[in-house]
Design a protein around this motif. Sequence first.
Motif, PDB file in Angstrom:
ATOM      1  N   ALA A 112       0.815  -1.156   0.048  1.00 11.86           N
ATOM      2  CA  ALA A 112       0.023   0.013  -0.151  1.00 11.86           C
ATOM      3  C   ALA A 112       0.989   1.330   0.014  1.00 11.86           C
ATOM      4  O   ALA A 112       0.495   2.266  -0.535  1.00 11.86           O
ATOM      5  N   ILE A 113       1.860   1.214   0.804  1.00 15.96           N
ATOM      6  CA  ILE A 113       2.727   2.469   0.636  1.00 15.96           C
ATOM      7  C   ILE A 113       3.833   2.275  -0.351  1.00 15.96           C
ATOM      8  O   ILE A 113       4.097   3.601  -0.737  1.00 15.96           O
ATOM      9  N   CYS A 114       4.306   1.445  -0.778  1.00 12.06           N
ATOM     10  CA  CYS A 114       5.455   1.450  -1.716  1.00 12.06           C
ATOM     11  C   CYS A 114       5.328   0.979  -3.022  1.00 12.06           C
ATOM     12  O   CYS A 114       6.248   1.464  -4.153  1.00 12.06           O
ATOM     13  N   CYS A 115       4.068   0.165  -3.347  1.00  8.35           N
ATOM     14  CA  CYS A 115       3.904  -0.142  -4.652  1.00  8.35           C
ATOM     15  C   CYS A 115       2.374   0.152  -4.997  1.00  8.35           C
ATOM     16  O   CYS A 115       1.727  -0.321  -5.008  1.00  8.35           O
ATOM     17  N   GLN A 116       2.371   1.667  -5.605  1.00  7.66           N
ATOM     18  CA  GLN A 116       1.224   2.001  -6.100  1.00  7.66           C
ATOM     19  C   GLN A 116       0.221   1.552  -7.171  1.00  7.66           C
ATOM     20  O   GLN A 116      -0.763   1.411  -7.148  1.00  7.66           O
ATOM     21  N   LYS A 117       1.191   1.103  -8.039  1.00  4.24           N
ATOM     22  CA  LYS A 117       0.346   0.400  -8.910  1.00  4.24           C
ATOM     23  C   LYS A 117      -0.261  -1.003  -8.534  1.00  4.24           C
ATOM     24  O   LYS A 117      -1.361  -1.430  -8.855  1.00  4.24           O
ATOM     25  N   LEU A 118       0.690  -1.861  -7.890  1.00  5.53           N
ATOM     26  CA  LEU A 118       0.020  -3.106  -7.113  1.00  5.53           C
ATOM     27  C   LEU A 118      -0.805  -2.804  -6.233  1.00  5.53           C
ATOM     28  O   LEU A 118      -1.789  -3.672  -6.129  1.00  5.53           O
ATOM     29  N   LYS A 119      -1.005  -1.710  -5.705  1.00  2.00           N
ATOM     30  CA  LYS A 119      -1.993  -1.458  -4.544  1.00  2.00           C
ATOM     31  C   LYS A 119      -3.321  -1.429  -4.877  1.00  2.00           C
ATOM     32  O   LYS A 119      -4.142  -1.946  -4.143  1.00  2.00           O
ATOM     33  N   ILE A 120      -3.499  -0.911  -6.137  1.00  3.06           N
ATOM     34  CA  ILE A 120      -5.006  -0.892  -6.745  1.00  3.06           C
ATOM     35  C   ILE A 120      -5.591  -2.399  -6.706  1.00  3.06           C
ATOM     36  O   ILE A 120      -6.755  -2.556  -6.473  1.00  3.06           O
ATOM     37  N   LYS A 121      -4.869  -3.254  -7.259  1.00  2.00           N
ATOM     38  CA  LYS A 121      -5.409  -4.665  -7.319  1.00  2.00           C
ATOM     39  C   LYS A 121      -5.081  -5.617  -6.288  1.00  2.00           C
ATOM     40  O   LYS A 121      -5.827  -6.429  -5.961  1.00  2.00           O
ATOM     41  N   TYR A 122      -4.081  -5.353  -5.322  1.00  2.86           N
ATOM     42  CA  TYR A 122      -3.967  -6.173  -4.267  1.00  2.86           C
ATOM     43  C   TYR A 122      -4.662  -5.563  -2.891  1.00  2.86           C
ATOM     44  O   TYR A 122      -5.088  -6.478  -2.130  1.00  2.86           O
ATOM     45  N   CYS A 123      -4.515  -4.444  -2.511  1.00  5.02           N
ATOM     46  CA  CYS A 123      -5.009  -4.106  -1.125  1.00  5.02           C
ATOM     47  C   CYS A 123      -6.465  -3.977  -1.572  1.00  5.02           C
ATOM     48  O   CYS A 123      -6.912  -2.780  -1.515  1.00  5.02           O
ATOM     49  N   THR A 124      -7.271  -4.922  -1.548  1.00  3.96           N
ATOM     50  CA  THR A 124      -8.792  -4.824  -1.548  1.00  3.96           C
ATOM     51  C   THR A 124      -9.297  -5.973  -0.619  1.00  3.96           C
ATOM     52  O   THR A 124      -8.444  -6.924  -0.250  1.00  3.96           O
ATOM     53  N   GLU A 125     -10.470  -5.680  -0.352  1.00  3.50           N
ATOM     54  CA  GLU A 125     -11.186  -6.505   0.643  1.00  3.50           C
ATOM     55  C   GLU A 125     -11.119  -8.185   0.038  1.00  3.50           C
ATOM     56  O   GLU A 125     -11.131  -8.951   0.693  1.00  3.50           O
ATOM     57  N   LYS A 126     -11.601  -8.396  -1.277  1.00  5.10           N
ATOM     58  CA  LYS A 126     -11.442  -9.565  -1.762  1.00  5.10           C
ATOM     59  C   LYS A 126     -10.085 -10.156  -1.937  1.00  5.10           C
ATOM     60  O   LYS A 126     -10.141 -11.347  -1.383  1.00  5.10           O
ATOM     61  N   THR A 127      -9.127  -9.350  -1.980  1.00  4.86           N
ATOM     62  CA  THR A 127      -7.595 -10.221  -2.044  1.00  4.86           C
ATOM     63  C   THR A 127      -7.455 -10.431  -0.385  1.00  4.86           C
ATOM     64  O   THR A 127      -6.840 -11.532  -0.155  1.00  4.86           O
ATOM     65  N   ALA A 128      -7.894  -9.548   0.470  1.00 10.31           N
ATOM     66  CA  ALA A 128      -7.680  -9.907   1.769  1.00 10.31           C
ATOM     67  C   ALA A 128      -8.201 -11.247   2.227  1.00 10.31           C
ATOM     68  O   ALA A 128      -7.540 -11.884   2.915  1.00 10.31           O
ATOM     69  N   ALA A 129      -9.308 -11.324   1.776  1.00  7.35           N
ATOM     70  CA  ALA A 129     -10.072 -12.418   2.271  1.00  7.35           C
ATOM     71  C   ALA A 129      -9.465 -13.677   1.648  1.00  7.35           C
ATOM     72  O   ALA A 129      -9.657 -14.669   2.381  1.00  7.35           O
ATOM     73  N   VAL A 130      -9.091 -13.520   0.357  1.00  5.28           N
ATOM     74  CA  VAL A 130      -8.444 -14.858  -0.179  1.00  5.28           C
ATOM     75  C   VAL A 130      -7.164 -15.268   0.460  1.00  5.28           C
ATOM     76  O   VAL A 130      -6.849 -16.502   1.005  1.00  5.28           O
ATOM     77  N   VAL A 131      -6.222 -14.160   0.884  1.00  8.73           N
ATOM     78  CA  VAL A 131      -5.274 -14.336   1.486  1.00  8.73           C
ATOM     79  C   VAL A 131      -5.478 -14.980   3.172  1.00  8.73           C
ATOM     80  O   VAL A 131      -4.811 -15.798   3.346  1.00  8.73           O
ATOM     81  N   ILE A 132      -6.313 -14.330   3.621  1.00  8.24           N
ATOM     82  CA  ILE A 132      -6.431 -15.039   5.030  1.00  8.24           C
ATOM     83  C   ILE A 132      -7.049 -16.222   4.916  1.00  8.24           C
ATOM     84  O   ILE A 132      -6.410 -17.181   5.935  1.00  8.24           O
ATOM     85  N   GLY A 133      -8.028 -16.722   4.072  1.00  7.63           N
ATOM     86  CA  GLY A 133      -8.399 -17.971   4.100  1.00  7.63           C
ATOM     87  C   GLY A 133      -7.217 -19.162   3.562  1.00  7.63           C
ATOM     88  O   GLY A 133      -6.993 -20.229   4.301  1.00  7.63           O
ATOM     89  N   THR A 134      -6.402 -18.422   2.773  1.00  5.13           N
ATOM     90  CA  THR A 134      -5.290 -19.568   2.220  1.00  5.13           C
ATOM     91  C   THR A 134      -4.174 -19.607   3.370  1.00  5.13           C
ATOM     92  O   THR A 134      -3.911 -20.770   3.454  1.00  5.13           O
ATOM     93  N   VAL A 135      -3.908 -18.543   4.340  1.00  4.04           N
ATOM     94  CA  VAL A 135      -3.137 -18.750   5.366  1.00  4.04           C
ATOM     95  C   VAL A 135      -3.578 -19.713   6.423  1.00  4.04           C
ATOM     96  O   VAL A 135      -2.791 -20.454   6.778  1.00  4.04           O
ATOM     97  N   CYS A 136      -4.883 -19.395   6.651  1.00 13.86           N
ATOM     98  CA  CYS A 136      -5.668 -20.426   7.855  1.00 13.86           C
ATOM     99  C   CYS A 136      -5.565 -21.841   7.170  1.00 13.86           C
ATOM    100  O   CYS A 136      -5.614 -22.630   8.172  1.00 13.86           O
ATOM    101  N   VAL A 137      -6.075 -22.065   6.028  1.00 12.53           N
ATOM    102  CA  VAL A 137      -5.981 -23.397   5.362  1.00 12.53           C
ATOM    103  C   VAL A 137      -4.595 -24.253   5.775  1.00 12.53           C
ATOM    104  O   VAL A 137      -4.357 -25.261   5.960  1.00 12.53           O
ATOM    105  N   LEU A 138      -3.493 -23.392   5.060  1.00 12.17           N
ATOM    106  CA  LEU A 138      -2.111 -23.793   5.112  1.00 12.17           C
ATOM    107  C   LEU A 138      -1.706 -24.086   6.505  1.00 12.17           C
ATOM    108  O   LEU A 138      -1.044 -25.144   7.031  1.00 12.17           O
ATOM    109  N   GLY A 139      -2.372 -23.297   7.336  1.00 14.83           N
ATOM    110  CA  GLY A 139      -1.687 -23.379   8.745  1.00 14.83           C
ATOM    111  C   GLY A 139      -2.315 -24.467   9.423  1.00 14.83           C
ATOM    112  O   GLY A 139      -1.617 -25.418  10.162  1.00 14.83           O
ATOM    113  N   CYS A 140      -3.322 -24.971   8.917  1.00 18.26           N
ATOM    114  CA  CYS A 140      -4.138 -26.111   9.560  1.00 18.26           C
ATOM    115  C   CYS A 140      -3.286 -27.576   8.909  1.00 18.26           C
ATOM    116  O   CYS A 140      -2.971 -28.382   9.394  1.00 18.26           O
TER     117      CYS A 140
END
Length: 327
Positions: A112-140
């Motif tokens: 969000a701070i350093c990559c302004q071009k990537l920020k538009i696509k990555y820093c979204t609620e949908k991406t956050a939900a995917v990342v959180i779900g992936t981390v939790c599944v892999l953690g299990c």
Amino acid sequence: MRFGQCDYISVVFLCKSILLLLNAANFVAIVILSRGNCGLSGCITRYLISMNVTDLLVIITAVILNRISGIYFPGSFLSITPLCSLSIALTYAARVSSVWLTVMFTFDRFVAICCQKLKIKYCTEKTAAVVIGTVCVLGCLTNIPWYFIHEPIYVVDNVPWYCRLKDIRYTSLFWTAYDWFDRLLTPCAPFLLILLFNALTVRHILAASRARRRLRTDKGRENQTDPEMESRRKSIISLFTISGSFILLWMTYVIQFLHVRITDDYNIKSFSDPKFILQESGNMLQLLSSCTNTFIYAAIQKKFREELKNALHCPMKHITEIIIPRK
């Protein structure tokens, strides 16, 4: 030594100081953040809620299901070997998920701070939900082996009781490799990644601040308040406080792990053994790291403090009205 064994002082400190004071704080933080009135973006809110949920799960599994049940309720159904093994596996899964969500939150803020071009696509609620779900599944998934490494201490009427590590834990090449993988996965790799992302973020902000200061000086606005820089300053304080507390509270655990592996000494003679004290101190501090975020939010987020005050004020107001009815 089986997982979760500790002396009375350690149990009291964990149960009284961490569970009673901080476990409730995590739940309150989840409720407040879920209302979405803290002035945070949806992306940040999802990460903070997920971090608090996994932190809460760490306390429930590691403290309530493991330590409190073992010390204060020995012989309960939670002491049956399959349930004991399951609670241990869940503890590791919750811990890994909590740690890596902190890493992903740090990476999200870096983008969000350093990559302004990537920020538009990555820093979204949908991406956050995917990342959180992936981390939790892999953690299990990565912690399933912990369920199979324990055996009962004794069997009564064909019912296996309690958990202890199998001897193969110390002799098998697979388990030696898995143990290194587990420690590298949590917390060694997160240590390095958090330090890397923070260093890159600081470098970018310093460069951007100098450029912005020169620009404002050229325009004669150097004495005026800069909302953009103020927003960045608050984001950095939040990011560094969360990641910094993680590093400090996990440091003892890492030192203990490295000491045991370098000396190849696993024997603990008594509760007064320095190796036991170091081990339990590391466990206590890494559990404490699962409870600090709420206080960090309260210290640096004005709107969070306001929501917390409202959450505490409303019940007290109703109670007062019931006790002292209006005339």
